[in-house]
Motif scaffolding. Structure first.
Motif, short mmCIF file in Angstrom:
data_model
loop_
_atom_site.label_atom_id
_atom_site.label_comp_id
_atom_site.label_asym_id
_atom_site.label_seq_id
_atom_site.Cartn_x
_atom_site.Cartn_y
_atom_site.Cartn_z
N ARG A 174 -25.33 34.88 111.16
CA ARG A 174 -25.52 35.17 109.74
C ARG A 174 -24.48 36.20 109.28
O ARG A 174 -23.97 36.99 110.08
CB ARG A 174 -26.93 35.71 109.50
N ASN A 175 -24.24 36.21 107.97
CA ASN A 175 -23.34 37.23 107.43
C ASN A 175 -24.12 38.49 107.07
O ASN A 175 -25.33 38.57 107.32
CB ASN A 175 -22.56 36.69 106.22
N SER A 176 -23.45 39.44 106.45
CA SER A 176 -24.09 40.72 106.14
C SER A 176 -25.24 40.58 105.16
O SER A 176 -26.12 41.44 105.09
CB SER A 176 -23.04 41.69 105.57
N LYS A 177 -25.26 39.49 104.39
CA LYS A 177 -26.34 39.25 103.44
C LYS A 177 -27.49 38.44 104.05
O LYS A 177 -28.45 38.11 103.36
CB LYS A 177 -25.80 38.53 102.22
N GLY A 178 -27.34 38.11 105.33
CA GLY A 178 -28.39 37.35 106.00
C GLY A 178 -28.29 35.86 105.83
O GLY A 178 -29.18 35.11 106.25
N HIS A 179 -27.19 35.37 105.24
CA HIS A 179 -27.02 33.93 105.05
C HIS A 179 -26.44 33.30 106.32
O HIS A 179 -25.54 33.86 106.95
CB HIS A 179 -26.09 33.66 103.87
N ILE A 180 -26.95 32.13 106.67
CA ILE A 180 -26.46 31.43 107.85
C ILE A 180 -25.01 30.98 107.62
O ILE A 180 -24.69 30.35 106.60
CB ILE A 180 -27.35 30.22 108.18
N GLN A 181 -24.15 31.31 108.59
CA GLN A 181 -22.73 30.97 108.50
C GLN A 181 -22.31 29.93 109.53
O GLN A 181 -21.38 29.16 109.28
CB GLN A 181 -21.89 32.24 108.69
N ALA A 182 -22.95 29.94 110.68
CA ALA A 182 -22.52 29.02 111.75
C ALA A 182 -23.57 29.01 112.85
O ALA A 182 -24.46 29.88 112.91
CB ALA A 182 -21.17 29.44 112.32
N ILE A 183 -23.45 28.02 113.73
CA ILE A 183 -24.21 27.97 114.98
C ILE A 183 -23.20 27.96 116.11
O ILE A 183 -22.30 27.10 116.15
CB ILE A 183 -25.11 26.72 115.06
N VAL A 184 -23.31 28.92 117.00
CA VAL A 184 -22.37 29.03 118.12
C VAL A 184 -23.11 28.71 119.41
O VAL A 184 -24.11 29.36 119.74
CB VAL A 184 -21.76 30.45 118.20
N GLU A 185 -22.63 27.71 120.13
CA GLU A 185 -23.26 27.34 121.40
C GLU A 185 -23.12 28.48 122.41
O GLU A 185 -22.16 29.26 122.37
CB GLU A 185 -22.65 26.06 121.95
N HIS A 186 -24.06 28.55 123.32
CA HIS A 186 -24.12 29.66 124.28
C HIS A 186 -22.79 29.81 125.04
O HIS A 186 -22.28 30.92 125.20
CB HIS A 186 -25.27 29.43 125.26
N LYS A 187 -22.24 28.69 125.47
CA LYS A 187 -21.02 28.76 126.29
C LYS A 187 -19.79 29.17 125.47
O LYS A 187 -18.78 29.58 126.04
CB LYS A 187 -20.77 27.42 126.97
N ASP A 188 -19.90 29.06 124.15
CA ASP A 188 -18.78 29.43 123.30
C ASP A 188 -18.98 30.79 122.63
O ASP A 188 -18.11 31.25 121.89
CB ASP A 188 -18.59 28.37 122.21
#
Length: 453
Positions: free
Chosen positions: A141-155
């Motif tokens: 999430r960004n500083s405003k709490g908005h979802i920005q991305a999903i990052v896989e554990h290995k990445d």
């Protein structure tokens, strides 16, 4: 706006150490994939697409009777690639709900909320917060709490690995949006796969709103990768069912030692002892008492009936105030009328036991119609099978069958008739007659006793 469901079920499930496709391993008596399909179809989608791969024929044999459509993913190149296989068959104006065949306990109500969010134009994703998020994709999430991305554990980098909110993989979006995003996904990641999760960053770039929901319990979105996780999920699910039964007024001697593998319709003042397993559709009338270690499947049990320990009831109809067991087995086609009794070590199959009739112990009744107030003595069997065909036995009201009798079907025993103990009956017996069919006893005063050599 119409709804279409895509369920990913192509993986092999190597960690299950099994030849069976992972999604067909059972939870609460039915395959995990069937749980997912059943819940999804409660939303009445116009089509449910199941992505198959490993064990495709076996999976398809389970899916087709449920009205779902199978789409083959020849190469398993990632979740994004899997969804893309179904998209050519999906209406571009539909909402698409993406589920997983190894995530069996997502409730339909939660799916419906996700779909409603997607109809508002958002990409709606299902997340969950875990104390231990190892192995899962993190919600960034960004500083405003908005979802920005999903990052896989290995990445993920060190900072991202500290995130506790994870991606379940379950999402809903307009088909038109997915058709725009899926071809743009690249496989430049640690796994070299086409991740469906990459569409989150694309939604941000396209200024598409991203909404999210969380389940009431993390187990509702828990995936199964090995048998340990399957066992843990089974126990949680069984505990939830037991808790609900207790709230509904059913008394369980020990909620941790009760399994419901289907649906139970229960009346009032029911008592269920330990280690009872119920499968399929089971109905229990008021004041039914079930002893320990019983197995009941697809059965109707009338009010006031007592089922004693270690009894098996399979596809049987039992009326009110009956007594069953201990160690009784009612096989398919058994019908017990009011106040009848099947006692210890008695087996019945395709048999009707009339009102007030009883077979107290050590008896087999197969393909038989037994009238009212009949007494079946210990050790009695109906010989219903000649090695090729089955034959019926009819025993009329008030008959008395002596112990250790063999009744060779087809045969009719009249009302009020009596069969002498130890008889082998091969002919019809008229009403109120006594039938004795046994070898004549001889007592020999002088005989040579055997001597041990």
């Amino acid at each position: 706006m119409s709804l279409e469901v895509i369920i990913l079920a192509a993986g092999k499930g190597t960690r299950m150490c099994s030849d069976r496709p992972k999604v067909l391993h059972q939870l609460a008596g039915k395959p995990m994939l069937v749980h997912a399909i059943n819940q999804a179809q409660m939303l009445q989608p116009i089509c449910t697409h199941v992505i198959v791969g490993h064990g495709a024929d076996e999976v398809e044999s389970v899916v087709k009777p449920l009205g779902a459509r199978c789409v083959t993913q020849v190469e398993q190149l990632g979740t994004g690639h899997a969804v893309a296989q179904a998209m050519p068959q999906v209406n571009n104006n539909a909402i698409v709900l993406v589920l997983y065949g190894d995530v069996p306990l997502v409730p339909a109500a939660l799916m419906q909320q996700l779909v409603l969010q997607a109809t508002q134009g958002d990409l709606a994703i299902l997340t969950v917060t875990l104390d231990d998020a190892a192995g899962y994709g993190r919600i960034v999430r960004n500083s405003k709490g908005h979802i920005q991305a999903i990052v896989e554990h290995k990445d993920a980098n060190a900072e991202q690995l500290q995130i506790k909110e994870i991606n379940t993989g379950i999402l809903a979006a307009k088909a038109s949006l997915l058709n725009g995003w899926l071809p743009r996904i690249k496989s430049n990641n640690a796994q070299g796969e086409i991740y469906l999760t990459d569409i989150v960053a694309m939604a941000v770039a396209d200024d598409i709103g991203i909404s999210h929901l969380q389940p009431d319990f993390p187990q509702q979105t828990q995936g199964v990768n090995d048998r340990l996780q399957l066992a843990q999920l089974e126990r949680w699910y069984q505990q939830q069912q037991a808790n609900q039964l207790l709230r509904d007024g059913v008394q369980l001697a020990d909620p941790t030692r009760f399994d419901l593998r289907g649906e139970l319709y229960a009346g009032k003042d029911i008592y269920i002892d330990i280690n009872v397993i119920m499968e399929g559709q089971v109905y229990l009338g008021d004041s039914v008492h079930i002893g320990p270690n019983c197995h009941i499947k697809d059965a109707h049990i009338g009010a006031g009936t007592q089922i004693l320990a270690n009894s098996v009831i399979d596809q049987a109809q039992v009326a009110e105030h009956c007594s069953i067991g201990p160690f009784a087995r009612l096989r398919p086609g058994t019908i017990m009328h009011d106040n009848s009794k099947v006692g210890n070590f008695v087996e019945t199959k395709k048999t009707t036991l009339g009102k007030g009739s009883k077979a107290n112990h050590f008896t087999y009744l197969g393909d038989a119609t037994v009238g009212e107030n009949v007494n079946i003595g210990a050790g009695t069997i109906t010989c219903n099978y000649d090695g090729v065909n089955k034959f019926k036995t009819n025993i009329a009201n008030g008959a008395f069958i002596g112990s250790n009798s063999s009744i060779v079907a087809p045969v009719n025993i009249g009302a009020g008739a009596t069969v002498g103990a130890g008889s082998t009956i091969t002919k019809d017996i008229p009403d109120d007659n006594l039938a004795i069919a046994r070898g004549k006893q001889r007592n020999l005063a002088s005989w040579a006793k055997p001597v041990k050599t």
